[in-house]
Design an enzyme around this catalytic site. Sequence first.
Site, PDB file in Angstrom:
ATOM      1  CB  CYS A  32     -72.137 124.701 -72.981  1.00  0.00           C
ATOM      2  SG  CYS A  32     -71.439 123.168 -73.143  1.00  0.00           S
ATOM      3  CG  HIS A  59     -71.877 124.628 -68.084  1.00  0.00           C
ATOM      4  ND1 HIS A  59     -73.115 125.117 -68.664  1.00  0.00           N
ATOM      5  CD2 HIS A  59     -71.421 123.294 -68.813  1.00  0.00           C
ATOM      6  CE1 HIS A  59     -73.273 123.966 -69.644  1.00  0.00           C
ATOM      7  NE2 HIS A  59     -72.435 123.244 -69.763  1.00  0.00           N
ATOM      8  CD  GLU A 103     -73.841 127.499 -66.185  1.00  0.00           C
ATOM      9  OE1 GLU A 103     -73.008 128.182 -66.862  1.00  0.00           O
ATOM     10  OE2 GLU A 103     -74.407 126.650 -66.833  1.00  0.00           O
TER      11      GLU A 103
HETATM   12  N1  GLN Z   1     -75.054 119.612 -76.916  1.00  0.00           N
HETATM   13  C1  GLN Z   1     -73.713 120.282 -76.775  1.00  0.00           C
HETATM   14  C2  GLN Z   1     -72.493 119.373 -76.824  1.00  0.00           C
HETATM   15  O1  GLN Z   1     -72.940 118.056 -76.164  1.00  0.00           O
HETATM   16  C3  GLN Z   1     -73.589 121.320 -75.871  1.00  0.00           C
HETATM   17  C4  GLN Z   1     -73.870 120.855 -74.346  1.00  0.00           C
HETATM   18  C5  GLN Z   1     -74.237 121.772 -73.384  1.00  0.00           C
HETATM   19  O2  GLN Z   1     -74.626 122.916 -73.615  1.00  0.00           O
HETATM   20  N2  GLN Z   1     -74.236 121.515 -72.136  1.00  0.00           N
HETATM   21  O3  GLN Z   1     -71.504 119.395 -76.793  1.00  0.00           O
END
Ligand code: GLN
Length: 550
Positions: free
Chosen positions: A384, A510, A512
């Site tokens: 992410c 994600h 994970e």
């Molecule tokens: N801050 C980033 C976004 O909103 C990444 C979010 C995250 O890592 N969950 O796109």
Amino acid sequence: MAATKHIFVTGGVVSSLGKGLTSASIALLLLRRGYRVRLQKLDPYLNVDPGTMSPYQHGEVYVTRDGAETDLDLGHYERFTGIPCTRASNYTTGRIYSDVIARERRGDYLGKTVQVIPHITDEIKTAVRALDAKDVDVVITEIGGTVGDIESLPFLEAIRQFRQDAGRGNVLFIHITLVPYIKAARELKTKPSQQSVGILRTIGIIPDMLVCRCECPLEREHRDKLALFCNVERDLVIEERDVAHSIYEVPVALAAQDLDVYVLEKLNLHVNPLDLGDWNAMLQRLIAPQAGTVEIAVVGKYIGLQDAYKSIYEALAHGGIANDTGVSIRRVESEDIERDGAESRLGGAAGVLVPGGFGDRGIEGKIAAVQWAREQGVPFFGICLGMQCAVAEFARHVAGLAGANSREFVPDTPHPVIDLMADQKDVIDKGGTMRLGAYPCKLAEGSRARAAYGAAQVQERHRHRYEFNNRYRQRLEQAGLRVAGVYAERDLVEIVEAADHPWFVGCQFHPEFESTPLRAHPLFRDFIAAARRRAGAAPGAREQEGGTGA
Ligand code: GLN
């Protein structure tokens, strides 16, 4: 099959007793005795969900496939049972009240006074019933907070009524409590548990079973005392001592005391044989890996917090299990890299992982970590925000786009390689408005991701606002960044890889959240495999051959 049975898990004396782990462990045991189980958590705070809370307040926000931002205990539920949670697996006081108030505004209560009892308690009971289904034998509902808190009262009242409605043999109350060891007296003390059960009794709940968290074994006298004062059958006073190596030992320890047998008997369910063969084999690999240990640096800004990257740490351990390799984690504060340089903080690590996050603090440290891993040929996994940092780093240092950044951090960056999509630009509300939940991702032939998954398309969970900016796609691809996965419907880049690197993968989702100890996520599995190769190859490698994994 008769109606769904219910188990309610409450906690007493202090918080952080591991109610979530215990609930997940009980679920695993029932599952392995042939029952179809669902898990749920009721949280007594006023946020509608934990999505708006800082990791300092709440630890990780766990995202379900159907896009709910939930309590991290749901992560334990999924990892232990392999059963996906849903929106119905987590309710907060805020969500219950906002539903009731919305109905009141619509006029649904037909002129009645709307009250905590019965309207809020009815809503809570409906939330519990939301998991009842023909193909569900047992629902386990964990009540967050500690018995005695003012804010958990409506939940406790609701579950008291629930037992009244459903009848004794259909509902079981399990109270998890602390039996502290007082060093000066060299004694375990049962009084706090007695008092906590006393509070439950004043609201009409008598627990059927006590699960006692303790540092040393409960003796006969303690069990006798707890049974007598807490009005619990002696056999149903269960000891839950701290486990030696891993949280995944908890179900085995509880099964050794027949907790699951008593639970089934109390619920009038047949006691089928218990099969934990694969679980025990997994534990064996986790506790005593045969292929040494690798050290992975996790670079984040909440690194001091135990719970902020919970699922990441678990998924790394799962990747280790799949490779029969121990994983030791070096927690690196990204601001320390900004101050001291990447080599001093990352040197010697066999792999670098940059997890998700929000806000600009520590971003340059994360980007420096990406650069170090890319230039040193050290396996890199960006998740992410970690992928977004990887794209910015690659843009700056390989594609020659000086100052490239995400518009989240530098709104007037000359090269917004990560940007808001049009549909996010006008969003003002913070709660539940990110791109959330599972989306399909098409994998490119010849990519590392495709090799890892062994599939052409997968589903992965998202939680972010910003996206890879397609305006820079061609330029970055020409510089050697491989687009390995896309959400085809909207042509969104979901996975990037550096083609000429031993293992350099960034994903916008994600992974994970999809990893379990019995089935490591393919990307975590391959990341650890690459780290193992690196550790084996590096001069003065830190790998401990035949290590104990301790
Ligand atoms: N801050 C980033 C976004 O909103 C990444 C979010 C995250 O890592 N969950 O796109």
